[in-house]
Design a protein around this motif. Sequence first.
Motif, PDB file in Angstrom:
ATOM      1  N   UNK A   1       0.847  -1.199   0.000  1.00  7.35           N
ATOM      2  CA  UNK A   1       0.000   0.000   0.000  1.00  7.35           C
ATOM      3  C   UNK A   1       0.880   1.246   0.000  1.00  7.35           C
ATOM      4  N   UNK A   2       0.440   2.259  -0.723  1.00 10.59           N
ATOM      5  CA  UNK A   2       1.237   3.485  -0.837  1.00 10.59           C
ATOM      6  C   UNK A   2       0.346   4.694  -0.597  1.00 10.59           C
ATOM      7  N   UNK A   3       0.819   5.636   0.227  1.00 10.32           N
ATOM      8  CA  UNK A   3       0.171   6.957   0.254  1.00 10.32           C
ATOM      9  C   UNK A   3       1.259   7.983  -0.008  1.00 10.32           C
ATOM     10  N   UNK A   4       0.917   8.995  -0.813  1.00  7.65           N
ATOM     11  CA  UNK A   4       1.946   9.977  -1.200  1.00  7.65           C
ATOM     12  C   UNK A   4       1.319  11.201  -1.829  1.00  7.65           C
ATOM     13  N   UNK A   5       2.158  12.202  -2.001  1.00  2.59           N
ATOM     14  CA  UNK A   5       1.858  13.423  -2.781  1.00  2.59           C
ATOM     15  C   UNK A   5       0.941  14.417  -2.099  1.00  2.59           C
ATOM     16  N   UNK A   6       0.597  14.204  -0.846  1.00  4.03           N
ATOM     17  CA  UNK A   6      -0.155  15.267  -0.175  1.00  4.03           C
ATOM     18  C   UNK A   6       0.603  15.704   1.081  1.00  4.03           C
ATOM     19  N   UNK A   7       0.728  14.792   2.050  1.00  4.06           N
ATOM     20  CA  UNK A   7       1.429  15.099   3.288  1.00  4.06           C
ATOM     21  C   UNK A   7       1.768  13.770   3.931  1.00  4.06           C
TER      22      UNK A   7
ATOM     23  N   UNK B   1       7.251  15.283   7.424  1.00  2.00           N
ATOM     24  CA  UNK B   1       6.049  15.286   6.580  1.00  2.00           C
ATOM     25  C   UNK B   1       6.361  15.108   5.107  1.00  2.00           C
ATOM     26  N   UNK B   2       7.481  14.489   4.781  1.00  7.59           N
ATOM     27  CA  UNK B   2       7.896  14.301   3.377  1.00  7.59           C
ATOM     28  C   UNK B   2       6.742  13.708   2.549  1.00  7.59           C
ATOM     29  N   UNK B   3       6.378  14.402   1.470  1.00  7.96           N
ATOM     30  CA  UNK B   3       5.206  13.984   0.686  1.00  7.96           C
ATOM     31  C   UNK B   3       5.603  13.317  -0.626  1.00  7.96           C
ATOM     32  N   UNK B   4       6.900  13.110  -0.841  1.00  4.79           N
ATOM     33  CA  UNK B   4       7.335  12.532  -2.129  1.00  4.79           C
ATOM     34  C   UNK B   4       7.036  11.033  -2.210  1.00  4.79           C
ATOM     35  N   UNK B   5       7.189  10.479  -3.394  1.00  5.90           N
ATOM     36  CA  UNK B   5       7.009   9.039  -3.572  1.00  5.90           C
ATOM     37  C   UNK B   5       7.868   8.298  -2.534  1.00  5.90           C
TER      38      UNK B   5
ATOM     39  N   UNK C   1      -0.491  24.750   9.478  1.00 10.98           N
ATOM     40  CA  UNK C   1      -1.519  23.800   9.062  1.00 10.98           C
ATOM     41  C   UNK C   1      -0.848  22.449   8.792  1.00 10.98           C
ATOM     42  N   UNK C   2      -1.509  21.379   9.179  1.00  9.36           N
ATOM     43  CA  UNK C   2      -1.030  19.995   9.008  1.00  9.36           C
ATOM     44  C   UNK C   2      -0.054  19.534  10.080  1.00  9.36           C
ATOM     45  N   UNK C   3       0.417  20.435  10.935  1.00 11.58           N
ATOM     46  CA  UNK C   3       1.233  19.963  12.057  1.00 11.58           C
ATOM     47  C   UNK C   3       0.886  20.712  13.340  1.00 11.58           C
TER      48      UNK C   3
ATOM     49  N   UNK D   1      -7.185   3.902  14.663  1.00  6.88           N
ATOM     50  CA  UNK D   1      -5.958   3.588  13.928  1.00  6.88           C
ATOM     51  C   UNK D   1      -4.867   4.580  14.367  1.00  6.88           C
ATOM     52  N   UNK D   2      -3.728   4.065  14.888  1.00  8.49           N
ATOM     53  CA  UNK D   2      -2.690   4.995  15.359  1.00  8.49           C
ATOM     54  C   UNK D   2      -2.101   5.865  14.240  1.00  8.49           C
ATOM     55  N   UNK D   3      -1.998   5.340  13.031  1.00 10.86           N
ATOM     56  CA  UNK D   3      -1.579   6.184  11.903  1.00 10.86           C
ATOM     57  C   UNK D   3      -2.862   6.734  11.270  1.00 10.86           C
ATOM     58  N   UNK D   4      -3.570   7.564  12.036  1.00 17.13           N
ATOM     59  CA  UNK D   4      -4.909   8.001  11.615  1.00 17.13           C
ATOM     60  C   UNK D   4      -4.870   8.965  10.438  1.00 17.13           C
ATOM     61  N   UNK D   5      -3.758   9.674  10.259  1.00 18.29           N
ATOM     62  CA  UNK D   5      -3.629  10.623   9.147  1.00 18.29           C
ATOM     63  C   UNK D   5      -3.414   9.896   7.830  1.00 18.29           C
ATOM     64  N   UNK D   6      -3.010  10.647   6.814  1.00 15.75           N
ATOM     65  CA  UNK D   6      -2.923  10.040   5.488  1.00 15.75           C
ATOM     66  C   UNK D   6      -1.858   8.947   5.383  1.00 15.75           C
ATOM     67  N   UNK D   7      -0.860   8.971   6.265  1.00 17.28           N
ATOM     68  CA  UNK D   7       0.137   7.893   6.246  1.00 17.28           C
ATOM     69  C   UNK D   7      -0.546   6.537   6.439  1.00 17.28           C
TER      70      UNK D   7
END
Length: 617
Positions: A7-13, A39-43, A196-198, A329-335
Amino acid sequence: MVTNILGISAYYHDSAAALIREGEIIAAAQEERFTRQKGDARFPTASISYCLAEAGISMAELDCAVFYEKPLVKFERLLETYLTFVPKGFQAFRSAIPLWASSKLHLSRELKAGLGEQFRGQLFFTDHHESHAASAFFPSPFDEAAILTLDAVGEWATSSIGVGKNNRIEILKELRFPHSLGMLYSAFTFYTGFQVNSGEYKLMGLAPYGQPVYTDLILDKIADIKEDGSLWLDMSYFNYCQGLTMTSEKFHDLFGGPPREPETFITQKEMDLAASVQKVCEEMVLRTARYANKLTRAKNLVMAGGVALNCVANGKLLREGPFENIWIQPAAGDAGGALGSALLVWHHLLGRERKLNQHDSQKGSFLGPSFSNDDIGLFLDSVGAIYEYIPNETILLNRVARLLGEENVVGWFQGRMEYGPRALGNRSIIADARSDRMQQTMNLKIKFRESFRPFAPCVLREFVHEFFDMRPDENSPYMLFVAPLLEKHRIKLAPEDLERMNNPDLRIRVSVPRSSLPAITHVDFSARIQTIDPERHGRFYRLMRRFYEITGCPVIVNTSFNIRSEPIVCSFEEAFECFMGTEIDCLVLENFLLMKKDQPTGLLKDPEQYKSQYALD
Ligand SMILES: [Fe+2]
């Protein structure tokens, strides 16, 4: 034949990767921990390499990869938003679209390029909120549960109510962009001068200093919350659809001035705004939960999405809400979307059964890399560090427990790194919660921040109800619930302390001891709790037991192993650097114990230089 899904999440935050094998979570990690960019958002190239290595497979052996959202649907939302706000929206459109056109619209190509030629599996895309919902339900210990996702925005949905049963989840209702609790909270984060975001976490931590005097104004002018928890925002107060900032001039006029400049003095107004929006957030979460309960009749609730990290609202939901049990879920954000999307493929697409675990299947969220004593030893020798190698765990834990009791701050590096934003006892800085100087010492000399927030306590699970307003059977293994400290542990403030509680400087207020555990008690007696149990926490649990046997205290301070703005340390090299660049007294790297006072002065790092590596968050 076993099935490996990435699974991959990327490109936002906060990009991340997760690998599951036959439905079991093998590995998951955020890219920032490897690249050292918060908060590295890269691939997530490094996270993927790690996941494959942990699973012991090559890219060619992956059966499929899945991305946590659907780029075309998201593009449609962006396009429609900009068109609705023409001509004002054009400015945002002009800056966002080239990026989309060059990468995100061609995501499939981009992802395949990132995975490389070796990847021969299938590539899937799942819905953003379904990914969150899957990350909340599938690893939970429940065979049936209501599902809440509370977020800023994904494709169109900003929050959703769903239901999970066995190996299926179903989304029943959703709230759509631009009406978003996450965006509302972020707008106040921006307006009060945090990032914002942190900075949302800081705003939540600021709320106990304020009074919710603006709540009625927010509910009257800006946000309308219906009985079912659905939200309607008056968009003339915001600027996130058409501009590049969160709030509009009309918002600033309503609250009497422009946003606070970051890093400037925090006034009563910011504290009151924080308390006010926090109250709105709690009200919406409670109403949505009640409605979800009515719809599903479930006794269990699972949650994910960025707003699910609001542990004050979570605590209130646990105490006042309609559900008997809550798992988040402990990684509740986009990660966490990386894990959710992989689990969705396994259960929905492949139709495979779920194996329930009575504790949960998240493995304590210790899903990142671990390191061997051999490698640590070689490194310490190569740099000339002075250490003791203590192979006997009982002796090691006894030493560390005693050091903690003597007011030493300990860098504690053990086992696999945490997945999600919190350090849960494997990459943690720990100390004695009874010490009344610990809050300030740790903030100024170790985290290099002038914080108005107390630290979080770890409490042995068997004692949680003796210290906090929680049931004996309630758990908070992922530090996601805030609960009040019980009356019997509070102390009556002396007149001079009451005076200090009115000091405009919040650092003075938070340093007033108001309980027998001053380092972890907020000004409203609340604490962000992590319960420590033998099943999830192993050696960390045994350390705390030893500390309890020596001192009679089952609570310690736990903060993440990093300085302000630095991603939590991943490797032992980074832990050692942080130890040498701050005033941490002792460092435990697996079975090695290092004392700061014993280290050659040549190895000490200049704190100013260490700090300067990281831009303020
Ligand atoms: Fe999200």
